[in-house]
Design a protein around this motif. Structure first.
Motif, PDB file in Angstrom:
ATOM      1  N   LEU A  71     -21.456 -11.218   6.251  1.00  0.00           N
ATOM      2  CA  LEU A  71     -21.500  -9.839   5.746  1.00  0.00           C
ATOM      3  C   LEU A  71     -20.153  -9.652   4.996  1.00  0.00           C
ATOM      4  O   LEU A  71     -19.217 -10.331   5.426  1.00  0.00           O
ATOM      5  N   TYR A  72     -20.402  -8.612   4.266  1.00  0.00           N
ATOM      6  CA  TYR A  72     -19.030  -8.427   3.379  1.00  0.00           C
ATOM      7  C   TYR A  72     -18.740  -6.845   3.868  1.00  0.00           C
ATOM      8  O   TYR A  72     -19.470  -5.812   3.506  1.00  0.00           O
ATOM      9  N   ILE A  73     -17.730  -6.627   4.569  1.00  0.00           N
ATOM     10  CA  ILE A  73     -17.271  -5.454   5.281  1.00  0.00           C
ATOM     11  C   ILE A  73     -16.446  -4.565   4.552  1.00  0.00           C
ATOM     12  O   ILE A  73     -15.305  -5.288   4.302  1.00  0.00           O
ATOM     13  N   ILE A  74     -16.646  -3.562   4.138  1.00  0.00           N
ATOM     14  CA  ILE A  74     -15.804  -2.344   3.459  1.00  0.00           C
ATOM     15  C   ILE A  74     -15.150  -1.230   4.320  1.00  0.00           C
ATOM     16  O   ILE A  74     -16.051  -0.551   4.905  1.00  0.00           O
ATOM     17  N   LEU A  75     -14.150  -1.142   4.632  1.00  0.00           N
ATOM     18  CA  LEU A  75     -13.479  -0.137   5.525  1.00  0.00           C
ATOM     19  C   LEU A  75     -13.348   1.045   4.570  1.00  0.00           C
ATOM     20  O   LEU A  75     -12.526   1.171   3.541  1.00  0.00           O
ATOM     21  N   ILE A  76     -13.835   2.401   4.878  1.00  0.00           N
ATOM     22  CA  ILE A  76     -13.471   3.537   4.035  1.00  0.00           C
ATOM     23  C   ILE A  76     -12.759   4.376   4.947  1.00  0.00           C
ATOM     24  O   ILE A  76     -13.052   4.823   6.084  1.00  0.00           O
ATOM     25  N   SER A  77     -11.622   4.748   4.472  1.00  0.00           N
ATOM     26  CA  SER A  77     -10.631   5.542   5.176  1.00  0.00           C
ATOM     27  C   SER A  77      -9.620   6.101   4.488  1.00  0.00           C
ATOM     28  O   SER A  77      -9.404   5.731   3.088  1.00  0.00           O
ATOM     29  N   THR A  78      -8.623   6.764   5.044  1.00  0.00           N
ATOM     30  CA  THR A  78      -7.532   7.305   4.297  1.00  0.00           C
ATOM     31  C   THR A  78      -6.497   6.394   4.150  1.00  0.00           C
ATOM     32  O   THR A  78      -6.575   5.078   4.881  1.00  0.00           O
ATOM     33  N   PRO A  79      -5.369   6.434   3.373  1.00  0.00           N
ATOM     34  CA  PRO A  79      -4.389   5.301   3.302  1.00  0.00           C
ATOM     35  C   PRO A  79      -3.931   4.892   4.447  1.00  0.00           C
ATOM     36  O   PRO A  79      -3.627   5.967   5.308  1.00  0.00           O
ATOM     37  N   LEU A  80      -3.749   3.514   4.590  1.00  0.00           N
ATOM     38  CA  LEU A  80      -3.117   3.104   6.005  1.00  0.00           C
ATOM     39  C   LEU A  80      -2.030   2.339   5.772  1.00  0.00           C
ATOM     40  O   LEU A  80      -1.647   1.642   4.571  1.00  0.00           O
ATOM     41  N   SER A  81      -1.097   2.230   6.847  1.00  0.00           N
ATOM     42  CA  SER A  81       0.019   1.465   6.609  1.00  0.00           C
ATOM     43  C   SER A  81      -0.250  -0.188   6.733  1.00  0.00           C
ATOM     44  O   SER A  81      -1.197  -0.430   7.433  1.00  0.00           O
ATOM     45  N   LYS A  82       0.441  -1.016   6.593  1.00  0.00           N
ATOM     46  CA  LYS A  82       0.530  -2.301   6.625  1.00  0.00           C
ATOM     47  C   LYS A  82       0.331  -2.807   8.075  1.00  0.00           C
ATOM     48  O   LYS A  82      -0.700  -3.526   8.418  1.00  0.00           O
ATOM     49  N   GLU A  83       0.758  -2.063   9.162  1.00  0.00           N
ATOM     50  CA  GLU A  83       0.670  -2.419  10.605  1.00  0.00           C
ATOM     51  C   GLU A  83      -0.812  -2.048  10.902  1.00  0.00           C
ATOM     52  O   GLU A  83      -1.335  -2.539  11.733  1.00  0.00           O
TER      53      GLU A  83
END
Length: 389
Positions: A71-83
């Motif tokens: 599966l190719y999983i794409i996360l849709i979210s607001t900008p996230l920090s590296k951590e």
């Protein structure tokens, strides 16, 4: 490729459908995801996962990735920090996009994913093809069963007489079993009438210097074997030196000498002794007339071997022939007799290890019913050898 939206944000799902102009399956829960994918043999899906709570998202993504690694999983979210990104990536998320991604950005991303999937599929197909196993033709298997059954019946008096002679001369099993490597590197129990004393295997190292195929002189072999077996710990060179020195605990040698020794070791994969002192009197007779090979008729009947093929090798020989150069040798049936056994054996009745390997490869590539019949006919005139090997 098909698409799944994993989440409960209906407006976001509608936006994705309008932007991509394609069908997107909606799955709100993890169980719905599993249900949607469970009946599909080949998983070729791209999953849009709406970011929710990390404590819930990350374990379920990891579980989904474990169940369906393609599966190719794409996360849709607001900008996230590296951590924040790292736990998601470790769980199995392939990439992350913003809810505000433009139509052009989404199409470009999906185009890249599609190309990636195609390349992965092509690589998998090529890998499967490269690992394709040799399959014995039906005509060859039918001939093997018929020939071995008839031979066992006709030769049964010889089989019984040989067994009694072996039993009377020396202690030990009548039939010697050893692990051999046949077609597709399959390991099986190889049968022969015992022609040696019972402790022959333990005395192998004692007589190794008599190897018919060894190219190095005894003095060179004793010197170089130390280099071949030493654990190399350090390699250094200086600007004026033309070769690299390799060091072990108490020894050093040049890299060129070490590589030469390993090459010699590889070319001497076959092991055979002339006038082997481990052979019994009965063993000398049955070897001269190839009677010791007759129990292999039962190997043929079982399907381990064929009447004609490449000789199955002991494990210590086969492990030296696993490179691309020699792998074709094992893409043919293991055989009771074969091409190199009936070919001229070179000067003084000998054939080099390399000549044997090349004839085995030739047979693997060219064998046919006609070739097998010619080899069988030649075997009847070649089985009485002038040399004692």
């Amino acid at each position: 490729m098909e698409y799944i939206f994993w989440g409960s944000n209906t407006p976001l799902l509608t936006q994705l459908r309008q932007t991509l102009s394609c069908r997107i399956v909606e799955c709100i829960t993890f169980q719905q995801m599993k249900s949607s994918l469970s009946h599909i043999d080949k998983i070729d899906f791209c999953v849009f996962k709406e970011k929710d709570e990390p404590e819930i998202d990350i374990p379920t993504i990891a579980q989904l990735h474990k169940l369906y690694p393609s599966l190719y999983i794409i996360l849709i979210s607001t900008p996230l920090s590296k951590e924040e990104k790292i736990p998601y990536l470790k769980a199995g998320v392939d990439c992350m996009i913003s809810k505000d991604s433009s139509k052009e950005e989404l199409h470009k991303l999906l185009s890249v994913i599609s190309d990636f999937k195609e390349k992965e599929k092509l690589k998998e197909d090529n890998h499967t093809h490269s690992l394709a196993e040799f399959k014995l033709p039906l005509w060859k298997r039918a001939f093997d069963i018929m020939a071995s059954s008839c031979a066992i019946l006709i030769l049964s008096p010889i089989l019984i007489a040989t067994a009694l002679a072996i039993l009377l001369e020396s202690k030990g099993n009548i039939v010697y079993k050893s692990k051999r490597v046949g077609s597709n590197y399959k390991i099986f129990d190889f049968y022969k009438f015992r022609s040696m004393y019972a402790d022959a295997d333990k005395r192998l190292a004692e007589y190794k210097k008599l190897n018919q195929y060894t190219k190095e002189s005894e003095e060179e072999e004793l010197t170089n074997s130390s280099y071949a077996e030493m654990p190399l710990q350090l390699a250094i060179s200086d600007d004026n030196a033309q070769d690299i020195l390799l060091f072990s605990d108490n020894l050093s040698t040049s890299e060129n000498d070490y590589l030469k020794t390993k090459q010699t070791e590889r070319s001497n994969a076959f092991f055979k002794l002339e006038n082997d002192p481990r052979i019994t009197h009965v063993g000398q007779f049955i070897r001269k007339y190839s009677i010791d090979e007759l129990p292999q008729l039962f190997n043929i009947l079982k399907g381990d071997m064929s009447v004609v093929g490449n000789r199955p090798l002991p494990l210590y020989e086969a492990e030296l022939l696993t490179s691309d150069e020699y792998v074709h040798r094992f893409m043919a049936p293991a055989g009771l007799t074969g091409l190199w056994q009936v070919e001229k054996r070179g000067d003084a009745g000998k054939m080099s290890a390399e000549e044997r390997k090349q004839l085995d490869i030739k047979y693997a590539k060219e064998f046919s019913f006609g070739m097998d019949m010619k080899i069988i006919l030649k075997t009847f005139t070649a089985f009485i050898q002038k040399e004692n090997v």
